[in-house]
Design a protein around this motif. Structure first.
Motif: not given
Length: 192
Positions: A138-148
């Motif tokens: 299950x990919x974690x939510x919205x990598x582009x928003x939550x992870x840098x």
């Protein structure tokens, strides 16, 4: 094989054996805790997790129901091009794990970490375990928003322009960029 690994651990500059503890996370939390959000030591939480948790709740429900084995973000897209071998498809710096749903995967991953070849990235060994077991992700939510990720120049540019302010910041990935500069330039950063 474990004895050989333990000898290697004692005689090697490689400290990869510390990665094994990731696979043992449920050995270090009380038995009544069934779900863990694992964060590597080089993950900084920049904001309260409420929004992230709200977005992760459907995934958490799937994990608790046994519909997936792990919640995780994809590895940075260019990691395989930087000279590292078997970089893996998933980044183990942030993982949502369940005591029962993740058990087989964590067990196989742990065995792989203490098996040859040593000093390889744990993400590659995690990917190998996931593929062998046919793990459901299950990919974690919205990598582009939550992870840098510090290593990603695009992530850094977006943040410098004020267009991005993520929940999590993966600091450790930046050190690999400086290591690459030393190799590519042939001198330490700052040398004239």
């Amino acid at each position: 094989e474990l004895q050989e690994f333990l000898h290697f651990k004692e005689t090697s500059f490689c400290r990869h054996h510390f990665k094994w503890f990731k696979s043992q996370v449920f050995e270090y939390v009380p038995s009544g805790i069934d779900t863990v959000l694992f964060l590597d030591a080089d993950i900084a939480i920049q904001y309260p997790l409420e929004h992230w948790i709200l977005e992760a709740t459907p995934l958490l429900n799937k994990l608790q129901a046994g519909e997936c084995d792990i919640g995780i973000y994809r590895e940075i897209w260019f990691s395989g091009y930087l000279g590292a071998k078997n970089t893996g498809k998933w980044n183990s710096g942030i993982m949502l794990l369940h005591r029962n749903s993740s058990k087989a995967l964590l067990g196989d991953w742990g065995r792989r970490i203490v098996s040859k070849p040593y000093c390889t990235r744990d993400q590659g060994k995690l990917t190998d375990a996931m593929e062998l077991l046919g793990s459901s992700v299950c990919p974690l939510p919205r990598k582009n928003v939550h992870l840098m990720m510090e290593q990603n120049i695009v992530d850094r540019l977006w943040q410098q322009l004020g267009l991005r302010d993520p929940t999590f910041r993966h600091l450790g990935t930046g050190k690999k960029l400086s290591d690459m500069e030393k190799t590519a330039i042939g001198k330490n950063a700052g040398d004239e």
